[in-house]
Design a protein around this motif. Sequence first.
Motif, mmCIF file in Angstrom:
data_model
loop_
_atom_site.group_PDB
_atom_site.id
_atom_site.type_symbol
_atom_site.label_atom_id
_atom_site.label_comp_id
_atom_site.label_asym_id
_atom_site.label_seq_id
_atom_site.Cartn_x
_atom_site.Cartn_y
_atom_site.Cartn_z
ATOM 1 N N SER A 288 73.655 32.075 -38.919
ATOM 2 C CA SER A 288 74.683 31.599 -39.060
ATOM 3 C C SER A 288 75.820 32.262 -38.083
ATOM 4 N N PHE A 289 77.198 32.078 -37.987
ATOM 5 C CA PHE A 289 77.976 32.823 -37.150
ATOM 6 C C PHE A 289 78.492 34.077 -38.327
ATOM 7 N N SER A 290 78.512 33.785 -39.627
ATOM 8 C CA SER A 290 78.953 34.616 -40.413
ATOM 9 C C SER A 290 77.890 35.641 -40.547
ATOM 10 N N GLU A 291 76.606 35.387 -40.565
ATOM 11 C CA GLU A 291 75.707 36.357 -40.605
ATOM 12 C C GLU A 291 75.810 37.248 -39.309
ATOM 13 N N ASP A 292 75.835 36.787 -38.298
ATOM 14 C CA ASP A 292 76.083 37.566 -36.934
ATOM 15 C C ASP A 292 76.964 38.483 -36.889
ATOM 16 N N ILE A 293 78.326 38.212 -37.429
ATOM 17 C CA ILE A 293 79.434 38.998 -37.816
ATOM 18 C C ILE A 293 79.287 40.120 -38.494
ATOM 19 N N SER B 117 86.785 31.684 -40.750
ATOM 20 C CA SER B 117 87.134 30.307 -39.995
ATOM 21 C C SER B 117 88.407 29.912 -40.324
ATOM 22 N N ARG B 118 89.091 29.049 -39.290
ATOM 23 C CA ARG B 118 90.378 28.311 -39.284
ATOM 24 C C ARG B 118 89.797 27.014 -39.138
ATOM 25 N N LEU B 119 89.914 26.261 -39.969
ATOM 26 C CA LEU B 119 89.548 24.812 -39.678
ATOM 27 C C LEU B 119 90.416 23.858 -39.151
ATOM 28 N N LEU C 138 87.600 27.200 -35.624
ATOM 29 C CA LEU C 138 87.835 28.383 -34.935
ATOM 30 C C LEU C 138 87.165 29.616 -35.612
ATOM 31 N N ARG C 139 86.214 30.037 -35.043
ATOM 32 C CA ARG C 139 85.429 31.274 -35.723
ATOM 33 C C ARG C 139 85.963 32.781 -35.496
ATOM 34 N N LEU C 140 86.177 33.612 -36.202
ATOM 35 C CA LEU C 140 87.201 34.991 -35.854
ATOM 36 C C LEU C 140 86.108 35.871 -36.551
ATOM 37 N N ALA C 141 86.354 37.246 -35.930
ATOM 38 C CA ALA C 141 85.717 38.387 -36.254
ATOM 39 C C ALA C 141 86.825 39.500 -36.487
ATOM 40 N N ASP C 142 87.190 39.915 -37.563
ATOM 41 C CA ASP C 142 88.127 40.887 -37.912
ATOM 42 C C ASP C 142 89.435 40.347 -37.315
ATOM 43 N N GLY C 143 89.563 38.944 -37.459
ATOM 44 C CA GLY C 143 90.930 38.347 -37.118
ATOM 45 C C GLY C 143 91.104 38.063 -35.638
ATOM 46 N N GLU C 144 89.932 38.244 -34.733
ATOM 47 C CA GLU C 144 90.007 38.016 -33.474
ATOM 48 C C GLU C 144 89.127 36.686 -33.039
ATOM 49 N N PRO C 145 89.848 35.735 -32.379
ATOM 50 C CA PRO C 145 89.126 34.526 -32.055
ATOM 51 C C PRO C 145 87.833 34.939 -31.202
ATOM 52 N N MET C 146 86.676 34.213 -31.592
ATOM 53 C CA MET C 146 85.472 34.589 -30.954
ATOM 54 C C MET C 146 84.614 33.272 -30.332
ATOM 55 N N CYS C 147 85.018 32.165 -31.238
ATOM 56 C CA CYS C 147 83.997 30.956 -30.979
ATOM 57 C C CYS C 147 84.769 29.794 -31.525
ATOM 58 N N LEU C 148 84.687 28.794 -30.626
ATOM 59 C CA LEU C 148 85.228 27.473 -30.925
ATOM 60 C C LEU C 148 84.024 26.310 -31.127
ATOM 61 N N GLU C 149 83.953 25.931 -32.552
ATOM 62 C CA GLU C 149 82.745 25.218 -33.097
ATOM 63 C C GLU C 149 82.887 23.851 -33.260
ATOM 64 N N ASN C 150 82.281 22.783 -32.882
ATOM 65 C CA ASN C 150 82.379 21.502 -33.169
ATOM 66 C C ASN C 150 80.848 20.943 -33.875
ATOM 67 N N ARG D 156 74.129 18.695 -35.601
ATOM 68 C CA ARG D 156 74.346 18.956 -34.259
ATOM 69 C C ARG D 156 75.735 19.725 -33.972
ATOM 70 N N ALA D 157 75.700 20.853 -33.445
ATOM 71 C CA ALA D 157 76.705 21.697 -32.974
ATOM 72 C C ALA D 157 76.882 21.938 -31.356
ATOM 73 N N VAL D 158 78.264 21.938 -30.865
ATOM 74 C CA VAL D 158 78.528 22.330 -29.593
ATOM 75 C C VAL D 158 79.547 23.338 -29.826
ATOM 76 N N SER D 159 79.334 24.662 -29.277
ATOM 77 C CA SER D 159 79.820 25.842 -29.573
ATOM 78 C C SER D 159 80.444 26.389 -28.187
ATOM 79 N N LEU D 160 81.453 27.015 -28.144
ATOM 80 C CA LEU D 160 82.071 27.878 -26.881
ATOM 81 C C LEU D 160 82.263 29.060 -27.413
#
Length: 265
Positions: free
Chosen positions: A109-114, A123-125, A155-167, A243-247
């Motif tokens: 998952s994104f959280s595991e990666d970070i 995350s920001r929903l 919107l997925r963040l790492a240490d407060g910085e935006p990293m990924c936009l995930e649908n 199903r996920a589409v991420s930027l």
Amino acid sequence: MTQQAHKPQRTAAGKGTTGRQGDPAGAEERAPKHETLRTELLALIDDGLAPHAPLPSERELMQRYGVSRMTVRRAMERLTQENRVYRVQGAGTFVADPSTISKTLYLTSFSEDIRSRRMKPASRLLVLERAEADLACARDLFLAPGSPVVHLERLRLADGEPMCLENVWLPEALVPGLVEEGDPQSLYGRLERAGAAPEQADQMIRATVLGPREAELLSVPAQFPALHVERVTRDIRGRAVERAVSLYRADRYDYRLTITREPHP
């Protein structure tokens, strides 16, 4: 806590011990040898090896720590999974850059990666809604078009910085009540509790650029390079559960693969 590197002490048989203060002489016997070696290599990295610096070769590690090739490979495999090192076929193993989040062939998952980068995920929903499966969603999730799904945009963040936009789209039958519950925090955890723990995924990755809305959310200029990742995730029974589409921001993410040349007849 900063770990200190230690040189192994040799026994008459030539085997290394950790030799840590306060540990009994046979401490390494209480942990698998590859875990002891992994700890030593982490200490070596944390002691000041720069990103992309080479690690000693397998042969050098075998001689230095008095362990087998299999032990070295298992330790390196763990460090690779944890994104602390990366391998280049034919060149060796190198210290990973902590400013880059590297994806591997493991489903994480994104959280595991970070967290593997010792950063704090968040995350920001942006969207949590019921929707009807469109053709792409119905195809990937093996649903009839128009079937009920739950759609999340985060919107997925790492240490407060935006990293990924995930649908993400999930069959509503798998996660009843999710819309009313609100932000699930751990989506994979929610699927696991529903008896649909993610087990395997097919991914397609291509280069793209960000439009104005995506760029603003990710705090970069419009037309900024990004990785467009489409993923269909299945559980242990082979059911399509996500199903996920991420930027992903291309300046902060990369994908690392080990490939093998196919033998010619």
